[in-house]
Design a protein around this motif. Structure first.
Motif, short mmCIF file in Angstrom:
data_model
loop_
_atom_site.label_atom_id
_atom_site.label_comp_id
_atom_site.label_asym_id
_atom_site.label_seq_id
_atom_site.Cartn_x
_atom_site.Cartn_y
_atom_site.Cartn_z
N LEU B 18 -23.31 11.39 36.61
CA LEU B 18 -22.97 11.09 38.00
C LEU B 18 -22.51 12.36 38.73
N THR B 19 -22.86 12.42 40.00
CA THR B 19 -22.56 13.61 40.81
C THR B 19 -21.09 13.98 40.79
N THR B 20 -20.21 12.99 40.66
CA THR B 20 -18.76 13.28 40.70
C THR B 20 -18.30 14.14 39.54
N LEU B 21 -19.14 14.32 38.53
CA LEU B 21 -18.77 15.24 37.45
C LEU B 21 -18.55 16.66 37.97
N TYR B 22 -19.14 16.96 39.12
CA TYR B 22 -18.96 18.28 39.72
C TYR B 22 -17.81 18.34 40.72
N THR B 23 -17.35 17.17 41.17
CA THR B 23 -16.48 17.18 42.35
C THR B 23 -15.11 16.51 42.16
N ASP B 24 -14.92 15.79 41.10
CA ASP B 24 -13.69 14.99 40.96
C ASP B 24 -12.57 15.82 40.34
N ARG B 366 -25.18 26.07 45.98
CA ARG B 366 -25.88 25.02 46.75
C ARG B 366 -25.76 23.67 46.05
N VAL B 367 -25.76 23.67 44.71
CA VAL B 367 -25.56 22.41 43.99
C VAL B 367 -24.19 21.83 44.34
N GLN B 368 -23.17 22.69 44.31
CA GLN B 368 -21.82 22.20 44.61
C GLN B 368 -21.73 21.67 46.04
N GLN B 369 -22.35 22.38 46.97
CA GLN B 369 -22.35 21.93 48.37
C GLN B 369 -23.06 20.59 48.50
N GLY B 370 -24.23 20.51 47.87
CA GLY B 370 -25.00 19.27 47.96
C GLY B 370 -24.28 18.10 47.32
N LEU B 377 -24.92 8.94 43.54
CA LEU B 377 -26.23 9.30 43.00
C LEU B 377 -26.10 10.01 41.65
N TRP B 378 -27.16 9.90 40.87
CA TRP B 378 -27.17 10.52 39.54
C TRP B 378 -27.81 11.90 39.58
N LEU B 379 -27.33 12.78 38.71
CA LEU B 379 -28.01 14.04 38.40
C LEU B 379 -29.03 13.70 37.32
N LEU B 380 -30.27 14.01 37.55
CA LEU B 380 -31.33 13.61 36.61
C LEU B 380 -31.50 14.67 35.53
N LEU B 381 -31.37 14.26 34.30
CA LEU B 381 -31.44 15.18 33.16
C LEU B 381 -32.50 14.70 32.16
N ASN B 382 -33.57 14.12 32.68
CA ASN B 382 -34.51 13.41 31.81
C ASN B 382 -35.82 14.13 31.55
N ARG B 383 -35.89 15.41 31.86
CA ARG B 383 -37.15 16.11 31.56
C ARG B 383 -37.39 16.12 30.05
N SER B 384 -38.57 15.73 29.67
CA SER B 384 -39.08 15.74 28.29
C SER B 384 -38.53 14.62 27.41
N THR B 385 -37.82 13.65 27.98
CA THR B 385 -37.32 12.57 27.11
C THR B 385 -38.46 11.82 26.43
N GLU B 386 -39.61 11.79 27.09
CA GLU B 386 -40.74 11.03 26.53
C GLU B 386 -41.49 11.83 25.47
N THR B 387 -41.26 13.13 25.42
CA THR B 387 -42.08 13.96 24.52
C THR B 387 -41.25 14.70 23.47
N GLU B 388 -39.98 14.34 23.35
CA GLU B 388 -39.14 14.99 22.33
C GLU B 388 -39.73 14.77 20.95
N GLU B 389 -39.50 15.74 20.07
CA GLU B 389 -39.97 15.56 18.70
C GLU B 389 -38.99 16.16 17.70
N PRO B 390 -38.94 15.61 16.49
CA PRO B 390 -38.02 16.15 15.49
C PRO B 390 -38.51 17.49 14.94
N THR B 391 -37.58 18.33 14.53
CA THR B 391 -37.96 19.59 13.88
C THR B 391 -37.79 19.44 12.37
N ALA B 392 -38.32 20.39 11.63
CA ALA B 392 -38.20 20.37 10.17
C ALA B 392 -36.74 20.44 9.74
#
Lengths: 164, 419
Positions: B18-24, B366-370, B377-392
């Motif tokens: 959540l955005t308030t993680l930056y502002t609270d 600019r992030v802090q200002q915005g 609103l949520w900060l989206l951190l979901n890049r690659s969640t669908e394509t993650e893979e385990p390592t050896a």
């Protein structure tokens, strides 16, 4: 020799007028003219640690030869840098001039500089001692070295996307 | 979603925060208490306090500490607070000393924090318990030159905390080229934003081609090609306990591998100068590799990045202000010409006048200002969640622009905040 020879008096005035011109060109964004004010192997240096003189062996904020100075200008004018778009407005004042030496070819001049920056509704100030090494080339002067010693250089600064 | 029931589910979920993680401001205070005083916090590199009597100031969260090396070469991390009436006993960033003397009433402490002198002690009539009134000492452990401290006596050993990051720290230190890695000056700059914005950035390749376009345009062609990191097969790995690593240049993971690869043109002159100084060809190649730095960023939760060729240290100041240090590194005892080259490379990108850092600081600002808007609103951190893979090695990885590193950090954030 008389300590107050006319030559030295002229040197101080010439040097002052020259570095004031440099300051005005930076504030007025006449960067091409500014780039032309330097001798071929000149350095523009903003050191981190107070008292350092061997700048090459230490970390600096800026340690610019001619190529780096041109890149710094290009970055300011290129429009790609988010911290330089818009470019900060700057107004700088130079004073407390002291002629440290003059051997007829090279002049060492020290002065103080207060620079006020305005950008994105914020005003900031940068205060520094500035050490100029100027050389007589042809009819005029060139900067052989400019060292900007910010009084808070070894503390925390904010981004400075312009030339001090 | 599995974490909907936890106390902090309204703030942090698997793939968003959540955005308030930056502002609270309340959250910031809680972070200082529950994260920075409870976990391992990086305070120094051993080279910064190399000799007996040397010290540096640091902070653990907002609490001022002094990192010292005593006469027996032991490292101590001491609260910079007189046990009498609280004044700081050290206001110099770094140096050498035999003792720390409080400027207020003159209580004097040794390098190990022990109370050595109390002026006019007779007023205590022999009842002052000197042995209990040393500077408060933090638990201190080191790993491969990195010094960490914590106020938490119950915490796991440092090496367990570092978990999967140890391997990457070891790889990072190979940029000594066989010489010890040494801190060699630092840039300090601040930005008006929350510390987690910078924490996220250390494993954020996604911003690089855009924010650092000016750097890419102004650097040499080889470096520009090298930093084409979105297209080089890199990845980001969750290393456990909030730590992560972003591999930008897979060919520069192990600097001692493939030393026969061609020396980049940009280092040709330096290589020749090293040969002229008498270094064997293999050592020349090791040094050249070291000068360029590692091809990855290790992000150690909560405050240290071993970032390509430097240490990035985070210092929260307030909910809306953060200080960042970029500590330049050198080969201790290595060739001076190579160490100078490293300094120039550091200056080119890093620091308040570099061609990279000010642009980073600007977008974080600019992030802090915005974030003043849209607190629901949520900060989206979901890049690659669908394509993650385990390592050896049992970790999980995503592509180079994955936000898996941020997800790892926020998972740890949540775990500590809920503890």
């Amino acid at each position: 020799m008389d300590m107050m020879t006319p030559v030295k008096d002229t040197a101080l005035l010439d040097a002052m007028a020259f570095v004031w011109l440099e300051a005005d060109r930076l504030d007025q964004r006449e960067f091409d003219d500014w780039l032309g004010m330097w001798s071929a192997d000149a350095k523009y240096i903003v050191p981190v640690e107070p008292g350092v003189t061997d700048f090459e062996a230490h970390l600096n904020y800026a340690y610019d030869d001619a190529v780096m100075r041109a890149k710094r200008v290009e970055r300011m004018m290129g429009g790609d840098s988010v911290s330089a778009s818009p470019l900060a407005r700057t107004v700088r004042a130079l004073s407390r001039f002291r002629l440290l030496s003059d051997d007829g070819v090279t002049i060492e001049l020290r002065c103080m500089q207060t620079l006020t920056e305005y950008r994105r509704e914020r005003m900031k100030s940068h205060v520094a001692d500035v050490e100029f090494t100027l050389v007589r080339e042809g009819a005029g002067l060139k900067i052989a070295r400019k060292v900007v010693r910010l009084i808070n250089a070894d503390h925390t600064l904010s981004g400075i996307s312009y030339i001090l | 979603m599995k974490d909907l029931d936890t106390p902090f589910a309204a703030l942090v979920q698997d793939d968003k925060a959540l955005t308030t993680l930056y502002t609270d401001p309340g959250l910031f205070e809680a972070e200082m208490d529950k994260i920075f005083t409870k976990t391992w916090v990086w305070v120094a590199h051993e080279s910064e306090i190399a000799t007996p009597g040397s010290y540096k100031r640091a902070r653990v969260g907002l609490e001022p500490v002094i990192v010292t090396r005593d006469r027996k070469k032991n490292i101590h991390v001491l609260l910079n607070r007189c046990r009498h009436r609280a004044a700081t006993v050290c206001e110099v960033s770094k140096g050498k000393t035999n003792s720390f003397v409080c400027p207020y009433h003159g209580w004097a402490y040794g390098l190990d924090g022990s109370l050595r002198g109390v002026p006019y002690e007779e007023s205590y009539a022999g009842k002052l318990e000197r042995g209990k009134l040393g500077l408060k000492a933090l638990r201190t452990e080191t790993y491969n030159g990195l010094v960490f401290a914590t106020f938490n006596d119950e915490i796991e050993p440092l090496e367990d905390f570092l978990a999967g990051a140890k391997k990457w720290i070891d790889l990072f230190m190979k940029q000594g080229a066989g010489y010890p890695v040494k801190a060699n000056g630092e840039h300090k700059f601040s930005f008006p934003g929350n510390w987690k914005i910078q924490l996220e950035n250390t494993t954020d390749a996604y911003h690089f081609p855009l924010v650092h376009k000016p750097f890419l345009k102004l650097t040499d062609v080889e470096t520009e090609e090298q930093f084409d990191i979105m297209n080089k097969g890199g990845w980001v790995e969750d290393l456990g306990n909030g730590h992560s690593v972003m591999i930008m240049m897979p060919e520069l993971v192990d600097l001692e591998e493939n030393l026969d690869a061609p020396i980049p043109d940009k280092f040709a002159d330096l290589a020749q100068a090293l040969r002229d100084e008498g270094h064997e060809e293999q050592q020349v190649r090791r040094i050249i590799r070291a000068v360029g730095g590692s091809g990855f960023n290790v992000n150690l939760f909560p405050n240290l990045g071993c970032s390509a060729a430097f240490f990035r240290v985070l210092q929260p100041v307030s909910v809306t202000e953060t200080e960042v240090r970029h500590i330049a590194l050198a080969m201790d005892g290595g060739p001076e010409i190579a160490n100078r080259e490293r300094l120039r490379i550091h200056e080119f990108f890093q620091g308040p006048m570099g061609f990279g850092s000010p642009d980073d600081a600007e977008v974080w600002d600019r992030v802090q200002q915005g974030a003043q808007g849209g607190k629901e609103l949520w900060l989206l951190l979901n890049r690659s969640t669908e394509t993650e893979e385990p390592t050896a090695e049992g970790t999980v990885k995503g592509d180079v622009s994955s936000e898996i590193g941020m997800r790892a950090a926020y998972r740890q954030w949540k775990k500590l905040m809920e503890a």
